[in-house]
Design a protein around this motif. Structure first.
Motif, PDB file in Angstrom:
ATOM      1  N   THR A  44       7.931   1.045  -3.133  1.00 24.76           N
ATOM      2  CA  THR A  44       8.451  -0.327  -2.402  1.00 24.76           C
ATOM      3  C   THR A  44       7.746  -1.309  -3.080  1.00 24.76           C
ATOM      4  N   GLY A  45       8.382  -2.483  -2.884  1.00 18.25           N
ATOM      5  CA  GLY A  45       8.006  -3.915  -3.382  1.00 18.25           C
ATOM      6  C   GLY A  45       7.989  -4.838  -2.378  1.00 18.25           C
ATOM      7  N   VAL A  46       7.171  -5.830  -2.598  1.00 19.42           N
ATOM      8  CA  VAL A  46       6.820  -6.840  -1.386  1.00 19.42           C
ATOM      9  C   VAL A  46       7.444  -8.345  -2.133  1.00 19.42           C
ATOM     10  N   TYR A  47       8.205  -8.853  -1.216  1.00 17.14           N
ATOM     11  CA  TYR A  47       8.514 -10.441  -1.394  1.00 17.14           C
ATOM     12  C   TYR A  47       7.791 -10.919  -2.116  1.00 17.14           C
ATOM     13  N   ASP A  48       8.051 -11.931  -3.131  1.00 14.61           N
ATOM     14  CA  ASP A  48       7.117 -12.741  -4.011  1.00 14.61           C
ATOM     15  C   ASP A  48       5.759 -12.260  -4.548  1.00 14.61           C
ATOM     16  N   VAL A  49       5.772 -10.861  -4.573  1.00 16.29           N
ATOM     17  CA  VAL A  49       4.652 -10.147  -5.373  1.00 16.29           C
ATOM     18  C   VAL A  49       5.021  -9.402  -6.402  1.00 16.29           C
TER      19      VAL A  49
END
Length: 142
Positions: A44-49
């Protein structure tokens, strides 16, 4: 008579397998040397990271190190801000900084080629393409 009939059915079946695949020889079709994308859950990715993850392939009944990804296509949607590239001949790298949250589903299709060819100019493949669906989820903690 019955044994002759069964033998005929086996021969016809082997010929159909040979005709309907891209096998170079009937023995390749029996061995089923082919690529397979490894199933995995992409992280899972995180917005703006910044994000990075990989997908690999392996050869079924063959040595993976003898083959490389010769073409790749992606159908569906990657998260905005993401790119992909092939690294080390057998790894697809997904990298980027996500700019929108959501769940992104896509299908990776690859073709592989052998690093070397047999004397007759062919590889030992029974099909050189494979596809698999993947998902990347991007969350926003703002």
């Amino acid at each position: 008579m019955k044994k002759k009939y069964q033998l005929s059915k086996i021969i016809i079946l082997l010929l159909l397998i040979f005709i309907t695949t891209s096998c170079e020889t009937i023995s390749d079709c029996i061995d089923r040397i082919r690529p397979e994308l490894i199933s995995k859950e992409l992280r899972t990715g995180v917005y703006d990271v910044p994000y990075e993850d990989n997908v690999n392939f392996e050869m079924i009944r063959g040595n993976t190190n003898d083959y490389y990804i010769s073409s790749i296509s992606i159908e569906g949607k990657l998260p905005p801000g993401f790119n992909y590239s092939v690294v080390n001949n057998n790894t697809i790298n997904f990298k980027g900084t996500p700019i929108r949250d959501g769940t992104y589903e896509f299908t990776i299709s690859i073709s592989v080629s052998p690093h070397t060819y047999n004397e007759d100019g062919t590889g030992d493949l029974c099909g050189n393409t494979t596809s698999k669906k993947y998902t990347i989820k991007i969350i926003d903690y703002r």
